[in-house]
Design an enzyme around this catalytic site. Structure first.
Site, PDB file in Angstrom:
ATOM      1  N   LYS A  53     -46.278  17.526  17.406  1.00 50.70           N
ATOM      2  CA  LYS A  53     -47.432  17.917  16.582  1.00 50.70           C
ATOM      3  C   LYS A  53     -48.241  16.684  16.178  1.00 50.70           C
ATOM      4  CE  LYS A  53     -45.127  22.091  14.998  1.00 50.70           C
ATOM      5  NZ  LYS A  53     -44.308  22.778  14.021  1.00 50.70           N
ATOM      6  N   GLN A  97     -41.896  21.805   8.277  1.00 50.95           N
ATOM      7  CA  GLN A  97     -41.184  22.260   9.472  1.00 50.95           C
ATOM      8  C   GLN A  97     -39.997  23.144   9.075  1.00 50.95           C
ATOM      9  OE1 GLN A  97     -42.270  21.822  12.539  1.00 50.95           O
ATOM     10  NE2 GLN A  97     -40.527  22.756  13.569  1.00 50.95           N
ATOM     11  N   ASP A 120     -49.954  27.083   8.618  1.00 52.22           N
ATOM     12  CA  ASP A 120     -48.955  27.926   9.284  1.00 52.22           C
ATOM     13  C   ASP A 120     -49.236  29.408   9.042  1.00 52.22           C
ATOM     14  OD1 ASP A 120     -46.933  26.885  10.866  1.00 52.22           O
ATOM     15  OD2 ASP A 120     -45.817  26.098   9.157  1.00 52.22           O
TER      16      ASP A 120
HETATM   17  N1  GUN Z   1     -40.384  25.818  13.356  1.00 56.31           N
HETATM   18  C1  GUN Z   1     -40.543  26.310  14.599  1.00 56.31           C
HETATM   19  N2  GUN Z   1     -41.839  26.692  14.800  1.00 56.31           N
HETATM   20  C2  GUN Z   1     -42.495  26.426  13.642  1.00 56.31           C
HETATM   21  C3  GUN Z   1     -43.853  26.587  13.226  1.00 56.31           C
HETATM   22  O1  GUN Z   1     -44.719  27.077  13.966  1.00 56.31           O
HETATM   23  N3  GUN Z   1     -44.133  26.194  11.957  1.00 56.31           N
HETATM   24  C4  GUN Z   1     -43.186  25.672  11.122  1.00 56.31           C
HETATM   25  N4  GUN Z   1     -43.566  25.317   9.891  1.00 56.31           N
HETATM   26  N5  GUN Z   1     -41.924  25.510  11.479  1.00 56.31           N
HETATM   27  C5  GUN Z   1     -41.577  25.874  12.740  1.00 56.31           C
END
Ligand code: GUN
Length: 295
Positions: A53, A97, A120
């Site tokens: 990311k 995350q 998110d």
């Molecule tokens: N863990 C796995 N995919 C995601 C996501 O899209 N957002 C977040 N915050 N955690 C994740």
């Protein structure tokens, strides 16, 4: 018959290049979009996702602010970091995350994020707006799937879309986005009896159950558009999805691969939401009569 491949990697590159132009336009006005990312604990898969990311942010001109906290951090400390990001005008998006290691209360942490920075789309305010058919910052994976359907020339209006999996992050928001696009939606989950009888009716099939190889050829209507949201590592190190790719590609009309399908699109839509949040912040500041550096 062999399905057309829906190339998420190529589409994500296209989305990122469109976003780079929007980022450049904002930066020229004195606002560089910023994404703050929090990683707690030392789950190796989460660390890789976070690294990807941050890399994608850098390539698109988005500033990233990443912190990695030990699993021993207190919930108060974690919430204090989010409060600081909520108040920081350089931070337009905040991502924690998931999953958080125990004993953190993920829901409480998500609810502490300013909904305008919730890239998110997990805050109850954003989830509620999505339910009302007015998404502001939709969850990244379902938003990415919608772009993939569009790129595949698949308009969900009037189609029967079947979603397997009812997670907060994928299944539920996916069903809402498909409904907003005028599909007839069936949301299936682990307690759904005779799953294949339902999936065989799907014009659009979204596999987000988190079960490797769950969707086999006999579960797919010939010509259906199948999107695989699953991601699993096999004992011999291969990355595969919820769909048995080698079988289903002979039945489906279009199919997204794993890897190279939904994964890159999820990151592209995270960047998209961050840029959108920055643009909305600029509009809101203008509405309040606050000037940017170049106004
Ligand atoms: N863990 C796995 N995919 C995601 C996501 O899209 N957002 C977040 N915050 N955690 C994740």
């Amino acid at each position: 018959m062999s399905a057309r491949l829906i190339d998420g990697k190529a589409l994500a590159a296209q989305v990122r290049s469109e976003l780079a132009a929007r980022v450049a336009a904002l930066t020229a006005r004195g606002i560089t979009p910023g994404l703050a990312v929090m990683l707690v604990g030392d789950d190796p898969a989460s660390a890789i996702y976070v690294r990807n990311k941050i890399k994608a942010c850098e390539e698109t001109g988005i500033r990233s602010y990443a912190i990695h906290l030990p699993a021993t951090v207190t919930q108060q400390e974690l919430l204090a970091r989010i409060r600081a990001w909520n108040a920081d005008i350089n931070v337009h998006g905040i991502l924690v995350q998931l999953p958080l290691p125990p004993p953190f209360d993920a829901q409480r942490v998500i609810e502490s994020i300013d909904p305008r920075k919730d890239v998110d789309g997990l805050h109850p305010e954003n989830a509620g707006l999505l339910l009302l058919g007015r998404p502001q910052l939709p969850s990244c994976t379902p938003a990415g799937v919608m772009r993939m359907l569009e790129a595949a020339g698949c308009n969900p209006a009037g189609q029967h879309a079947v979603v397997i999996g009812r997670s907060i992050m994928v299944g539920r928001p996916m069903a809402m986005l498909l409904l907003a696009a005028d599909a007839t939606v069936t949301l299936c989950h682990s307690r759904t009896p005779d799953l294949s009888a339902i999936t065989r009716q799907a014009d659009i099939l979204i596999a987000a159950a988190g079960r490797r190889g769950l969707v086999t050829a006999d579960m797919v209507k010939p010509g259906a558009v199948v999107i695989d949201v699953g991601i699993h590592r096999t004992p011999d190190g291969r990355v595969v999805g919820d769909v048995d790719f080698d079988q289903v590609r002979h039945v489906a009309g279009a199919l997204s691969p794993v890897p190279g399908g939904v994964g890159p699109m999820t990151i592209a839509m995270l960047l998209h939401n961050t840029v959108r949040a920055a643009e909305l912040a600029v509009d809101a500041a203008r509405g309040r009569g606050v000037q940017s550096a170049s106004d």
